[in-house]
Motif scaffolding. Sequence first.
Motif, PDB file in Angstrom:
ATOM      1  N   ALA A  97       1.104  -0.881   0.137  1.00 36.73           N
ATOM      2  CA  ALA A  97       0.068   0.064  -0.020  1.00 36.73           C
ATOM      3  C   ALA A  97       1.154   1.469  -0.115  1.00 36.73           C
ATOM      4  O   ALA A  97       0.487   2.253  -0.695  1.00 36.73           O
ATOM      5  CB  ALA A  97      -0.844  -0.181   0.942  1.00 36.73           C
ATOM      6  N   LYS A  98       2.071   1.093   1.032  1.00 41.77           N
ATOM      7  CA  LYS A  98       2.692   2.498   0.857  1.00 41.77           C
ATOM      8  C   LYS A  98       3.170   2.628  -0.026  1.00 41.77           C
ATOM      9  O   LYS A  98       3.489   3.341  -1.031  1.00 41.77           O
ATOM     10  CB  LYS A  98       4.093   1.926   2.020  1.00 41.77           C
ATOM     11  CG  LYS A  98       4.744   3.171   2.906  1.00 41.77           C
ATOM     12  CD  LYS A  98       3.580   3.635   3.818  1.00 41.77           C
ATOM     13  CE  LYS A  98       4.577   4.630   3.783  1.00 41.77           C
ATOM     14  NZ  LYS A  98       4.262   5.966   4.483  1.00 41.77           N
ATOM     15  N   ALA A  99       3.692   1.636  -1.226  1.00 40.47           N
ATOM     16  CA  ALA A  99       4.317   1.183  -2.323  1.00 40.47           C
ATOM     17  C   ALA A  99       3.367   1.994  -3.834  1.00 40.47           C
ATOM     18  O   ALA A  99       3.902   3.023  -4.687  1.00 40.47           O
ATOM     19  CB  ALA A  99       4.585   0.402  -2.890  1.00 40.47           C
ATOM     20  N   GLN A 145       3.748  11.366  -6.916  1.00 39.01           N
ATOM     21  CA  GLN A 145       4.880  11.750  -8.523  1.00 39.01           C
ATOM     22  C   GLN A 145       3.896  12.787  -8.801  1.00 39.01           C
ATOM     23  O   GLN A 145       4.130  13.897 -10.021  1.00 39.01           O
ATOM     24  CB  GLN A 145       5.138  10.827  -9.241  1.00 39.01           C
ATOM     25  CG  GLN A 145       5.713  10.665 -10.826  1.00 39.01           C
ATOM     26  CD  GLN A 145       7.317  11.652  -9.717  1.00 39.01           C
ATOM     27  OE1 GLN A 145       7.796  10.902  -8.967  1.00 39.01           O
ATOM     28  NE2 GLN A 145       8.006  12.452 -10.658  1.00 39.01           N
ATOM     29  N   ILE A 146       2.461  12.548  -9.047  1.00 38.14           N
ATOM     30  CA  ILE A 146       1.337  13.552  -9.457  1.00 38.14           C
ATOM     31  C   ILE A 146       1.925  15.113  -9.161  1.00 38.14           C
ATOM     32  O   ILE A 146       1.362  15.993  -9.355  1.00 38.14           O
ATOM     33  CB  ILE A 146      -0.229  13.324  -9.570  1.00 38.14           C
ATOM     34  CG1 ILE A 146       0.206  11.993 -10.383  1.00 38.14           C
ATOM     35  CG2 ILE A 146      -1.475  13.981 -10.150  1.00 38.14           C
ATOM     36  CD1 ILE A 146      -1.271  11.947 -10.054  1.00 38.14           C
ATOM     37  N   CYS A 147       2.059  15.416  -7.836  1.00 40.22           N
ATOM     38  CA  CYS A 147       1.999  16.285  -6.904  1.00 40.22           C
ATOM     39  C   CYS A 147       3.209  16.939  -6.802  1.00 40.22           C
ATOM     40  O   CYS A 147       2.947  18.331  -7.537  1.00 40.22           O
ATOM     41  CB  CYS A 147       2.209  16.235  -5.224  1.00 40.22           C
ATOM     42  SG  CYS A 147       0.155  15.692  -4.962  1.00 40.22           S
ATOM     43  N   ASP A 148       4.466  16.066  -7.725  1.00 43.92           N
ATOM     44  CA  ASP A 148       5.831  16.242  -7.458  1.00 43.92           C
ATOM     45  C   ASP A 148       6.061  16.920  -9.048  1.00 43.92           C
ATOM     46  O   ASP A 148       6.706  18.361  -8.873  1.00 43.92           O
ATOM     47  CB  ASP A 148       6.853  15.125  -6.828  1.00 43.92           C
ATOM     48  CG  ASP A 148       7.167  15.027  -6.340  1.00 43.92           C
ATOM     49  OD1 ASP A 148       6.764  15.441  -5.171  1.00 43.92           O
ATOM     50  OD2 ASP A 148       7.728  14.003  -5.979  1.00 43.92           O
ATOM     51  N   ASN A 149       5.127  16.192  -9.980  1.00 42.67           N
ATOM     52  CA  ASN A 149       4.990  16.928 -11.485  1.00 42.67           C
ATOM     53  C   ASN A 149       4.234  18.509 -11.250  1.00 42.67           C
ATOM     54  O   ASN A 149       4.641  19.152 -12.124  1.00 42.67           O
ATOM     55  CB  ASN A 149       4.576  16.113 -12.249  1.00 42.67           C
ATOM     56  CG  ASN A 149       5.191  14.383 -12.387  1.00 42.67           C
ATOM     57  OD1 ASN A 149       6.229  14.429 -12.173  1.00 42.67           O
ATOM     58  ND2 ASN A 149       5.006  13.215 -12.801  1.00 42.67           N
ATOM     59  N   ALA A 150       3.978  18.531 -10.586  1.00 46.59           N
ATOM     60  CA  ALA A 150       2.790  20.000 -10.840  1.00 46.59           C
ATOM     61  C   ALA A 150       2.723  20.913 -10.054  1.00 46.59           C
ATOM     62  O   ALA A 150       3.133  21.566  -9.817  1.00 46.59           O
ATOM     63  CB  ALA A 150       1.053  18.950 -10.779  1.00 46.59           C
ATOM     64  N   GLY A 151       3.959  20.756  -8.878  1.00 45.25           N
ATOM     65  CA  GLY A 151       4.531  21.652  -7.879  1.00 45.25           C
ATOM     66  C   GLY A 151       3.967  21.671  -7.008  1.00 45.25           C
ATOM     67  O   GLY A 151       3.888  23.004  -6.220  1.00 45.25           O
ATOM     68  N   LEU A 152       3.528  20.428  -6.622  1.00 47.78           N
ATOM     69  CA  LEU A 152       2.364  20.882  -4.762  1.00 47.78           C
ATOM     70  C   LEU A 152       3.634  20.202  -3.837  1.00 47.78           C
ATOM     71  O   LEU A 152       4.138  19.687  -4.403  1.00 47.78           O
ATOM     72  CB  LEU A 152       0.638  20.428  -5.440  1.00 47.78           C
ATOM     73  CG  LEU A 152       0.238  20.625  -5.841  1.00 47.78           C
ATOM     74  CD1 LEU A 152      -1.129  19.288  -6.805  1.00 47.78           C
ATOM     75  CD2 LEU A 152      -0.124  22.009  -5.850  1.00 47.78           C
ATOM     76  N   ASP A 153       2.973  20.393  -3.257  1.00 50.79           N
ATOM     77  CA  ASP A 153       3.092  20.635  -1.407  1.00 50.79           C
ATOM     78  C   ASP A 153       2.753  18.370  -1.430  1.00 50.79           C
ATOM     79  O   ASP A 153       2.090  18.097  -0.879  1.00 50.79           O
ATOM     80  CB  ASP A 153       3.270  20.215  -0.066  1.00 50.79           C
ATOM     81  CG  ASP A 153       3.893  19.922   0.871  1.00 50.79           C
ATOM     82  OD1 ASP A 153       4.468  19.216   0.515  1.00 50.79           O
ATOM     83  OD2 ASP A 153       4.175  20.395   2.062  1.00 50.79           O
ATOM     84  N   SER A 154       3.859  17.103  -1.962  1.00 49.02           N
ATOM     85  CA  SER A 154       3.036  16.418  -1.923  1.00 49.02           C
ATOM     86  C   SER A 154       2.889  15.347  -0.435  1.00 49.02           C
ATOM     87  O   SER A 154       1.816  14.983  -0.192  1.00 49.02           O
ATOM     88  CB  SER A 154       4.344  15.099  -2.868  1.00 49.02           C
ATOM     89  OG  SER A 154       5.115  15.323  -2.012  1.00 49.02           O
ATOM     90  N   THR A 155       3.490  15.501   0.688  1.00 43.32           N
ATOM     91  CA  THR A 155       3.834  15.210   1.463  1.00 43.32           C
ATOM     92  C   THR A 155       2.135  15.719   2.233  1.00 43.32           C
ATOM     93  O   THR A 155       1.492  14.856   2.665  1.00 43.32           O
ATOM     94  CB  THR A 155       4.672  15.663   2.620  1.00 43.32           C
ATOM     95  OG1 THR A 155       5.779  15.917   2.486  1.00 43.32           O
ATOM     96  CG2 THR A 155       4.240  15.311   3.931  1.00 43.32           C
ATOM     97  N   ASP A 156       1.946  17.120   1.980  1.00 40.44           N
ATOM     98  CA  ASP A 156       0.857  17.583   2.459  1.00 40.44           C
ATOM     99  C   ASP A 156      -1.181  17.243   1.708  1.00 40.44           C
ATOM    100  O   ASP A 156      -1.545  17.067   2.863  1.00 40.44           O
ATOM    101  CB  ASP A 156       0.532  19.699   2.280  1.00 40.44           C
ATOM    102  CG  ASP A 156      -0.962  19.802   2.514  1.00 40.44           C
ATOM    103  OD1 ASP A 156      -1.311  20.059   3.604  1.00 40.44           O
ATOM    104  OD2 ASP A 156      -1.076  21.174   2.547  1.00 40.44           O
ATOM    105  N   ILE A 157      -0.534  16.668   0.253  1.00 34.59           N
ATOM    106  CA  ILE A 157      -1.670  16.835  -0.035  1.00 34.59           C
ATOM    107  C   ILE A 157      -1.719  14.806   0.128  1.00 34.59           C
ATOM    108  O   ILE A 157      -3.030  14.332   0.106  1.00 34.59           O
ATOM    109  CB  ILE A 157      -1.510  16.737  -2.063  1.00 34.59           C
ATOM    110  CG1 ILE A 157      -1.327  18.075  -2.302  1.00 34.59           C
ATOM    111  CG2 ILE A 157      -2.017  15.688  -2.624  1.00 34.59           C
ATOM    112  CD1 ILE A 157      -2.733  18.503  -2.323  1.00 34.59           C
ATOM    113  N   LEU A 158      -0.653  14.005   0.199  1.00 31.33           N
ATOM    114  CA  LEU A 158      -0.871  12.870   0.860  1.00 31.33           C
ATOM    115  C   LEU A 158      -1.533  12.466   2.029  1.00 31.33           C
ATOM    116  O   LEU A 158      -2.459  11.445   2.429  1.00 31.33           O
ATOM    117  CB  LEU A 158       0.431  12.172   0.952  1.00 31.33           C
ATOM    118  CG  LEU A 158       1.062  11.653  -0.893  1.00 31.33           C
ATOM    119  CD1 LEU A 158       2.677  11.164  -0.641  1.00 31.33           C
ATOM    120  CD2 LEU A 158       0.008  10.590  -1.604  1.00 31.33           C
TER     121      LEU A 158
END
Length: 136
Positions: free
Chosen positions: A5-7, A14-27
């Motif tokens: 599940a973590k994987a 990756q979607i967040c990183d590609n869009a320039g978003l803070d992936s930690t916050d979104i996750l």
Amino acid sequence: MMSFAKALEIIPRQICDNAGLDSTDILNQLRQKHSQEPEEGIWFGVDVNEGSICDTFKSHVWEPASNKINSIASAAEAACLILSVDETVRNPQSEQAQMAGRGQMGGRGRGAPMSAAMGGQGLRGMGQNMGGRAVR
């Protein structure tokens, strides 16, 4: 199961990183939504336009299930193949050399090999072949 599940979290990360978003916050928002509202939160995903999460079903973001099933099955199969490489790729000559280096082959347990060329005497049996100098 948790590792698998973590994987899978790499996809929204990756979607967040590609869009320039803070992936930690979104996750964290996605995890919270999925755990607090399991029935309603099932369709929530990354909203790259607003920089948050949204109901992807209502936003008309659909993915065919066959694509996801095929992707996940292929990824799991690839992971299993990678993990089994050390079982598949083996060099018997290299294994013998490693075992001999550790004293696990070809000896009588004392590191003195028994050889017909040495007359069963280790280096002492080679005294005649060393220019007349015997080994004591």
